[in-house]
Design an enzyme around this catalytic site. Structure first.
Site, mmCIF file in Angstrom:
data_model
loop_
_atom_site.group_PDB
_atom_site.id
_atom_site.type_symbol
_atom_site.label_atom_id
_atom_site.label_comp_id
_atom_site.label_asym_id
_atom_site.label_seq_id
_atom_site.Cartn_x
_atom_site.Cartn_y
_atom_site.Cartn_z
ATOM 1 C CG PHE A 538 -1.914 -1.210 1.314
ATOM 2 C CD1 PHE A 538 -2.996 -1.253 0.616
ATOM 3 C CD2 PHE A 538 -1.256 -2.347 1.917
ATOM 4 C CE1 PHE A 538 -3.891 -2.157 0.525
ATOM 5 C CE2 PHE A 538 -2.234 -3.567 1.912
ATOM 6 C CZ PHE A 538 -3.549 -3.303 1.297
ATOM 7 C CG ASP A 652 -0.863 -7.931 -0.598
ATOM 8 O OD1 ASP A 652 -0.656 -8.912 -1.219
ATOM 9 O OD2 ASP A 652 -0.521 -6.886 -0.607
#
Ligand SMILES: *[C@@H]1O[C@H](CO)[C@@H](O)[C@H](O)[C@H]1NC(C)=O
Ligand SMILES: *[C@@H]1O[C@H](CO)[C@@H](O)[C@H](O)[C@H]1NC(C)=O
Ligand SMILES: *[C@@H]1O[C@H](CO)[C@@H](O)[C@H](O)[C@H]1NC(C)=O
Ligand SMILES: *[C@@H]1O[C@H](CO)[C@@H](O)[C@H](O)[C@H]1NC(C)=O
Ligand SMILES: *[C@@H]1O[C@H](CO)[C@@H](O)[C@H](O)[C@H]1NC(C)=O
Ligand SMILES: *[C@@H]1O[C@H](CO)[C@@H](O)[C@H](O)[C@H]1NC(C)=O
Ligand SMILES: *[C@@H]1O[C@H](CO)[C@@H](O)[C@H](O)[C@H]1NC(C)=O
Ligand SMILES: *[C@@H]1O[C@H](CO)[C@@H](O)[C@H](O)[C@H]1NC(C)=O
Ligand SMILES: *[C@@H]1O[C@H](CO)[C@@H](O)[C@H](O)[C@H]1NC(C)=O
Ligand SMILES: *[C@@H]1O[C@H](CO)[C@@H](O)[C@H](O)[C@H]1NC(C)=O
Length: 841
Positions: A538, A652
């Site tokens: 991210f 993730d």
């Protein structure tokens, strides 16, 4: 053996030091007390698995008082979990714990006075008292083996897995936990934890006889007054009600945790759930935690909200009973109704109300008040109708798992949470609603005026402050604040005062600290490349050094998340509630201008890939460490999926998201971030935001369907990577273009799975553990989500020796690969696999 026993029995009335020494030698390794083998002051009982010890101890070195207690054998400082004679300490050196002639456990001193007794009716032909590995000390019938008495049913200040608290309405028994008087004085203190005889039951902490904290009603899975986001949270407790016996007991729900975990009511009041790690007791949860959790802080008809200042306000339609005291912050007087209810009054009084009925005002995210009454509505009248029909009903709520709750007395101990909680309906006179619109308008315009004044002041102060700390042009500052003003004005809601304050002063009343951008720039040396630790899913992560000498990891979220300040803040608050020893801890955040930054604890050993895929360092990761990492990650995922308040799917999971602390314990990072990015950017930015190819489950890659089972798939991949030391993205085996998953399956199929093991591991491994891991990994990577086990099953599969089901061969990714062999190096890199998978369809 027989000879030793005889010596013991001769010695059982202690006579001399010599005999005591002999006694020590002959009886050290036992776990039980029998009629002819009592426990003297020099001896201890040890549970068979060496977990617990029972014996005499001295909590205050400078006092002669001794107590008989149970403590963890291998934990220092000594942590006592149960005490027999809390009220009458042993003061001489000739005391012993024996089985009396009536079959009871007895603590007798040198004068043969009984200081403590199990006080049950026991058969006189003999009983035996046994210390077991879960910390229970039980008096058993020698013949039948039945428990006559056990310490788990008579807790001191500690609740272990297996203990119980509760009550018996038939016998009047109250099973409670009682705090110590002080750190070094185990006599019963003022805090008592137990279940109140309410229906539905509630847990309480009492201080003396006054309630100090209340859990809220039990809804068959949870206590609803303990803040949690949704009903999928699974409690660590079970409530066992036996109507015939008249008993209600709270027991711990066995969740096969091997760690040392306990709940304790500390002598200062709070109830704490703690676990032993890193040589100390870590607090996982505690109550009360803030002033609003303390029972009745705001008095009757007052509501507490921890994030507001002042924390107390009156319910709608109520005013402070004693205005002066209330203003001074003495809220104990509570509030009183402003307009009497229609049903109570003279219908002839208020012409405007004629023909109308009372109405209900809805309040969300509430901890419901005390003294609820359960209404078993046997024909389907709605709860609301029942309440409306009975004038003594002041409020109602309909709770899933319970049904209709109504309140007839004063409403005490209410709290408004920032998330979670229940909806609550308060009865008010219709006139309270009639004035609603007018008053709202008035308040809005008043607020707007005061907003503008406060804003002007705020801009001034803020500007001055910023001028000193940061060189930012006046224009941007003002335009930013004007934007804010516009935001406030355009919002149709009345902004609570704390929001305004947090906008203006950049300060927050909630627990999670806000960092200002400037200090982050200093800590990371303006996000210098030297400080960059890596690139997460991210956004980049930097190492930061705070002025107080602490290192932190600073995650700068990619600026495209598209979230507003408040949304971001709320989301971060939620994430910060996720706390587990296998999750990276969030220290704080920053949200200024376009920046969205999260500050985490710094992990000395960085991420797992720095070891696993490093030609030299991989050898440092011995099998025991790898197995510990696998288990830790699995436990962290169980928490995210099932035990946390949020039910988070990670999305993730991969080697670089597993961080390692200085003791090489794994901590999952980047959890919960998918929430922040949800619905904003991930379509445009798939590879970075919602997952990493290779770790994506087939159903996700093919259809975009995501569930906990997709995390299980990623976990399986991760597990096989850890065992093999190979990257999923580059590993091809035997010139067959077999990817790691198919290769592992093939080896397992041919019973050659040990060949998968990383060669860097010498022979310091347990092949049964390795085989089990590979087997579990293959179960996790099965093509169909429904074939994969849940994470909690994975945890128990990893730790037990039970029979495992046969994994099915993974086919989907295999064929996807074969369709595009030539690009074998880049095929797993971002983007392309999606294409080839889609082609294959
Ligand atoms: C009690 O201890 C003795 C040895 O000290 C052991 O042989 C025996 O099995 C124990 N009894 C129970 C019920 O555990
Ligand atoms: C009691 O004495 C022991 C040994 O002398 C010491 O280790 C322990 O810290 C003392 N405990 C307290 C509470 O002072
Ligand atoms: C320990 O015991 C002594 C003597 O009884 C007492 O004076 C002292 O207050 C106790 N200390 C603590 C910390 O309880
Ligand atoms: C336990 O002791 C109390 C008095 O200390 C007595 O009243 C009670 O009957 C005893 N209970 C049993 C089960 O023996
Ligand atoms: C328990 O029972 C066994 C067999 O019935 C007997 O040999 C033993 O002495 C008894 N133990 C006690 C403590 O009474
Ligand atoms: C806990 O472990 C035991 C055996 O190790 C097993 O029988 C039991 O089903 C497990 N319980 C849960 C809740 O996983
Ligand atoms: C708070 O108010 C109550 C009356 O509601 C009063 O009895 C009490 O003394 C007050 N406490 C303080 C600390 O002023
Ligand atoms: C109802 O109204 C009448 C007259 O308006 C008054 O005398 C009476 O006290 C009122 N009753 C109540 C309960 O307010
Ligand atoms: C109203 O509710 C109260 C409390 O539950 C009850 O005692 C009373 O009988 C009810 N009155 C009517 C008219 O149903
Ligand atoms: C409610 O208020 C009354 C006085 O109005 C008071 O006596 C009582 O203790 C309070 N609590 C409950 C549960 O009634």
């Amino acid at each position: 053996m027989g000879g030793k026993n005889r010596i013991c029995s001769i010695l059982h009335s202690p006579m001399s030091l010599l005999f005591n020494l002999l006694l020590l030698q002959c009886c050290t390794a036992t776990n039980n007390i029998t009629l002819d083998r009592p426990l003297s002051q020099e001896q201890v009982l040890t549970s068979p698995g060496q977990n617990f010890e029972l014996g005499f101890f001295r909590p205050n070195n400078s006092s002669a008082n001794q107590y008989v207690g149970i403590w963890y054998k291998n934990i220092t400082p000594r942590t006592v979990v149960w005490i027999a004679n809390r009220e009458k300490p042993v003061t001489d050196s000739l005391a012993s714990l024996t089985i009396g002639s009536d079959g009871n456990l007895k603590l007798v001193d040198g004068l043969h006075d009984t200081l403590w007794s199990s006080n049950v009716s026991a058969p006189s032909y003999g009983s035996v008292a046994v210390l077991s590995d879960d910390g229970n000390f039980a008096l058993k019938d020698n013949i039948s083996g039945d428990n006559l008495w056990q310490s788990f049913e008579h807790p001191s200040d500690t609740f272990l897995l297996g203990s119980s608290i509760g009550f018996n309405t038939k016998t009047g028994e109250r099973r409670v936990m009682t705090s110590w008087k002080s750190d070094t004085d185990p006599s019963p203190g003022s805090f008592v934890v137990g279940l109140a005889q309410r229906s539905p039951p509630q847990a309480f902490i009492w201080k003396g006889s006054v309630p100090y904290w209340r859990s809220g009603e039990w809804d068959k899975t949870n206590f609803i007054g303990i803040q949690q986001l949704d009903s999928s949270y699974s409690s660590m407790f079970d409530l066992i009600e036996d109507i015939e016996q008249g008993t209600v007991y709270l027991i711990s729900n066995p969740h096969n945790q091997s760690d040392f975990e306990k709940m304790i009511v500390s002598w200062m009041g709070p109830l704490k759930l703690t676990f032993w790690e890193d040589q100390r007791w870590n607090v996982e949860w505690e109550a009360p935690k803030n002033p609003c959790d303390v029972y009745g802080t705001c008095g009757p008809f007052g509501v507490c909200k921890a994030s507001e200042s002042p924390i107390c306000r009156c319910l709608k339609g109520f005013v402070p009973k004693l205005d002066g005291e209330w203003r001074k912050g003495n809220w104990t007087g509570g509030c009183v109704r402003r307009t009497e209810l229609l049903c109570e009054g003279n219908t002839s009084n208020e012409a405007t109300d004629r023909g109308k009925a009372d109405k209900f005002w809805k309040m969300d995210r509430m901890k419901l008040p005390d003294f609820s009454q359960y209404k078993n509505l046997d024909y389907p009248i709605p709860c609301q109708q029942w309440c409306l029909d009975n004038c003594s009903c002041k409020a109602y709520a309909t709770i899933e798992g319970i049904g209709c709750l109504v309140w007839t007395g004063n409403l005490t101990d209410m709290q408004e949470f920032s998330f979670g909680g229940e909806a609550f309906f308060l009865r008010l006179a219709p006139s309270e609603f009639a004035h609603e619109r007018l008053r709202e308008k008035l308040i809005i315009s008043l607020t707007t005026i005061s907003c503008i004044i406060t804003l002007a002041l705020g801009i001034l102060i803020y500007g001055l402050h910023r001028k000193r700390s940061q060189k930012i042009s006046e224009e941007t500052k003002i335009s930013e604040d004007l934007e804010l003003a516009a935001e406030i004005e355009s919002s149709s809601e009345i902004l609570p005062s704390y929001m305004l304050r947090s906008h203006l002063e950049l300060e927050d009343t909630l627990e999670l600290p806000i960092f200002d951008l400037n200090s982050i720039l200093i800590a990371t040396d303006n996000f210098s490349l030297d400080n960059k630790l890596g690139q997460g899913g991210f956004g980049p992560v930097y190492k930061g050094y705070l002025p107080d000498g602490k290192y932190v990891a600073v995650k700068r979220l990619s600026s495209t998340s598209g979230q507003g300040k408040e949304e971001f803040k709320n989301e971060v608050m939620l994430i910060s509630k996720l706390q587990h020893r296998n999750l990276v801890r969030l220290f704080g955040y920053c949200s200024e201008k376009e920046e969205r930054i999260l500050i985490y604890e710094y992990m000395a050993n960085k991420s797992l890939d720095k070891f696993l895929f490093d030609p030299t360092k991989r050898a440092e990761l011995c099998w025991a460490m790898r197995f510990n990492i696998i288990q830790g990650v699995a436990r962290g995922l169980v928490y995210l999926h099932r035990d946390s308040c949020l039910r988070v799917i990670h999305r993730d999971l991969k080697v670089s998201n597993i961080l390692l602390d200085d003791k090489m314990n794994p901590k999952i990072s980047d959890f919960g971030l998918a929430r922040i990015f949800e619905g904003t950017q991930y379509l445009a930015n798939t590879h970075r935001v919602v997952g990493t190819l290779g770790y994506m489950s087939p159903e996700y890659a093919l259809t975009g369907m995501f569930s906990e089972k997709s995390d299980v798939f990623s976990f399986g991949v991760l597990l096989l990577e850890i065992v093999s030391g190979r990257k999923i993205s580059t590993s091809y085996f035997k010139d067959q273009h077999l990817c790691l998953l198919s290769y592992a399956w093939q080896l397992w199929h041919e019973s050659k799975e040990m060949e998968l093991l990383d060669e860097a591991l010498a022979d310091s491994f347990s092949s049964s553990e390795v085989k089990r891991c590979i087997h579990v990994g293959l179960l996790c990577i099965q093509d169909y989500a429904e074939h994969r086990p849940s994470m909690s099953t994975v945890v128990s599969m990893l730790s037990s020796e039970t029979e495992l089901p046969q994994p099915k061969q993974p086919i989907l990714f295999q064929s996807a690969l074969k369709s595009d062999r030539s690009e074998s190096n880049s095929i797993w890199s971002t983007g392309q696999i999606t294409e080839s998978v889609l082609e294959g369809r």
